[in-house]
Scaffold this motif. Sequence first.
Motif, PDB file in Angstrom:
ATOM      1  N   ILE A  18      27.366  24.708  44.087  1.00  0.00           N
ATOM      2  CA  ILE A  18      28.163  23.657  43.473  1.00  0.00           C
ATOM      3  C   ILE A  18      27.768  23.569  42.010  1.00  0.00           C
ATOM      4  CG2 ILE A  18      28.814  21.239  43.556  1.00  0.00           C
ATOM      5  CD1 ILE A  18      29.527  22.826  46.048  1.00  0.00           C
ATOM      6  N   HIS A  19      28.746  23.766  41.094  1.00  0.00           N
ATOM      7  CA  HIS A  19      28.487  23.742  39.665  1.00  0.00           C
ATOM      8  C   HIS A  19      28.612  22.320  39.125  1.00  0.00           C
ATOM      9  CE1 HIS A  19      28.500  28.103  39.301  1.00  0.00           C
ATOM     10  NE2 HIS A  19      29.439  28.073  40.229  1.00  0.00           N
ATOM     11  N   SER A  20      27.745  21.983  38.190  1.00  0.00           N
ATOM     12  CA  SER A  20      27.792  20.667  37.562  1.00  0.00           C
ATOM     13  C   SER A  20      28.927  20.622  36.563  1.00  0.00           C
ATOM     14  CB  SER A  20      26.469  20.381  36.851  1.00  0.00           C
ATOM     15  OG  SER A  20      25.415  20.335  37.779  1.00  0.00           O
ATOM     16  N   VAL A  21      29.831  19.676  36.744  1.00  0.00           N
ATOM     17  CA  VAL A  21      30.966  19.506  35.847  1.00  0.00           C
ATOM     18  C   VAL A  21      31.162  18.021  35.617  1.00  0.00           C
ATOM     19  CG1 VAL A  21      32.132  21.623  36.547  1.00  0.00           C
ATOM     20  CG2 VAL A  21      32.546  19.536  37.818  1.00  0.00           C
ATOM     21  N   PRO A  26      37.156  17.963  39.610  1.00  0.00           N
ATOM     22  CA  PRO A  26      36.613  18.290  40.924  1.00  0.00           C
ATOM     23  C   PRO A  26      35.626  19.443  40.830  1.00  0.00           C
ATOM     24  CG  PRO A  26      39.024  18.128  40.977  1.00  0.00           C
ATOM     25  CD  PRO A  26      38.616  18.099  39.544  1.00  0.00           C
ATOM     26  N   THR A  27      34.564  19.374  41.648  1.00  0.00           N
ATOM     27  CA  THR A  27      33.606  20.470  41.667  1.00  0.00           C
ATOM     28  C   THR A  27      34.240  21.694  42.301  1.00  0.00           C
ATOM     29  OG1 THR A  27      32.734  19.695  43.776  1.00  0.00           O
ATOM     30  CG2 THR A  27      31.637  18.920  41.773  1.00  0.00           C
ATOM     31  N   GLU A  28      33.738  22.863  41.909  1.00  0.00           N
ATOM     32  CA  GLU A  28      34.236  24.120  42.454  1.00  0.00           C
ATOM     33  C   GLU A  28      33.153  24.733  43.328  1.00  0.00           C
ATOM     34  OE1 GLU A  28      37.265  26.371  39.687  1.00  0.00           O
ATOM     35  OE2 GLU A  28      35.410  25.950  38.602  1.00  0.00           O
ATOM     36  N   ARG A  76      33.592  34.466  45.864  1.00  0.00           N
ATOM     37  CA  ARG A  76      34.960  33.932  45.854  1.00  0.00           C
ATOM     38  C   ARG A  76      34.979  32.490  45.371  1.00  0.00           C
ATOM     39  NH1 ARG A  76      34.776  36.612  50.921  1.00  0.00           N
ATOM     40  NH2 ARG A  76      36.305  38.303  51.172  1.00  0.00           N
ATOM     41  N   LYS A  77      36.047  32.149  44.670  1.00  0.00           N
ATOM     42  CA  LYS A  77      36.418  30.760  44.419  1.00  0.00           C
ATOM     43  C   LYS A  77      37.671  30.505  45.241  1.00  0.00           C
ATOM     44  CE  LYS A  77      34.523  29.730  39.853  1.00  0.00           C
ATOM     45  NZ  LYS A  77      34.851  29.375  38.450  1.00  0.00           N
ATOM     46  N   GLY A  78      37.550  29.686  46.238  1.00  0.00           N
ATOM     47  CA  GLY A  78      38.656  29.532  47.169  1.00  0.00           C
ATOM     48  C   GLY A  78      38.882  30.856  47.888  1.00  0.00           C
ATOM     49  N   GLU A  79      40.111  31.328  47.852  1.00  0.00           N
ATOM     50  CA  GLU A  79      40.435  32.605  48.488  1.00  0.00           C
ATOM     51  C   GLU A  79      40.366  33.772  47.519  1.00  0.00           C
ATOM     52  OE1 GLU A  79      41.030  32.934  51.786  1.00  0.00           O
ATOM     53  OE2 GLU A  79      40.517  30.800  51.882  1.00  0.00           O
ATOM     54  N   GLN A  80      40.136  33.483  46.236  1.00  0.00           N
ATOM     55  CA  GLN A  80      40.188  34.503  45.189  1.00  0.00           C
ATOM     56  C   GLN A  80      38.824  35.131  44.949  1.00  0.00           C
ATOM     57  OE1 GLN A  80      43.145  35.174  43.554  1.00  0.00           O
ATOM     58  NE2 GLN A  80      42.272  36.813  42.337  1.00  0.00           N
ATOM     59  N   ALA A  81      38.733  36.450  45.061  1.00  0.00           N
ATOM     60  CA  ALA A  81      37.487  37.154  44.736  1.00  0.00           C
ATOM     61  C   ALA A  81      37.295  37.147  43.227  1.00  0.00           C
ATOM     62  CB  ALA A  81      37.543  38.586  45.251  1.00  0.00           C
TER      63      ALA A  81
END
Length: 387
Positions: A18-21, A26-28, A76-81
Amino acid sequence: MQSLINTNLVKKSVLQAIHSVPHSVPTETVTISCYENAIPSFVETELDRLYKHINSSLSHHAVQRKANGASTYVARKGEQAIAILLFKREKRKVSVINEMIDIAPEELERFASYIFSNDKSIAVISFSLIGDQIGSLPFPCHQYEISEDIVLTLPATPEAYLDSLSSKMRRNIRRYLRAIARDNSTFRFEVCAGDEINEKYLHDLIDLKKINIGQKNIRFGIDPDEVDWIVRQAKLSGLVTVALIGNRVCGGSISLRVNDHYFGQIISYDPAYQKYSLGILCCYQAICDQISLGAKESHLCWGRYQYKYKLMGVQRDRASLDIYRSRSAYWQNAGTVLIKTVKTCLQEWKKRLLNMEHEENPSLRFGPLLVKTLRKIKRFRMAGDAA
């Protein structure tokens, strides 16, 4: 590629970061998957989409060979490599197979953290010839073995490309085209792609390349297995621009496509037509043909030959990279670090000499003479070794 794919052996592990934003965004979540000793079927297409380089593609003959038994890391982020790395473990070292790619510093850090966290025996991770902008990693690092990929970002039309060249280069191209057509009434260029390629053209161009290399007293580096691969891959995703006089091949280019990028494999010409700068004409015509097919980039690959820059190639430096688990691991490998550093310094010295060869500064006129002398000595020694 099916021989490389073994999804039954997949051992999948997942790490979420979890990246700090800012709280308003929303966190990614980045999900990491590792397929042990296996390359899933989706990887071939995704590698080409992500990196668009043949040296990172499963279609490349060297990658095919190295990837046998390799493991696959996917972030991956979501479904995207967003990152895919093929790697092998050997004792205390992980070697990444992907080459000539640009990978973001945060992805380098994520991969290194994953490997070091999940295998305490690994002391070093080695990347071969990746983008040299690695940022500030939280691990001891060593960059070495600088190389280059000379690339043209292509305009929309062949006419726009010709206009982008220097006035001298445009004039020379037109002059040599007129001269060779005037002296050889049946001279013409022919272009063909994929399964429409005449296989004889491929072998003729490779044979001419052997002649070109032999004239320089340099050992021809393409073995029969690679010849077979070039022919096979050209029939799948290649582009051949061939210069013909009558029905005889007198020069041409073989390039291979990955996504919307083309990679030059062979540029060759009959030495009888050297006075027309036929090699440059073939390279120029191949670039125009790639533009006509909608290509975005043309890779003239390594080799700092002046004609590549005259054709508007831009050098993209690559460097190999070792990432160490700790300072202790770094110093335990100090001998290896020193050897690689010395080799890199010698390499840089050689490149400075090559740059001097093309200097227009009168005070540096000794540079071209020195380079030519060293080149003759090298080729004389190679000729002696071959004999």
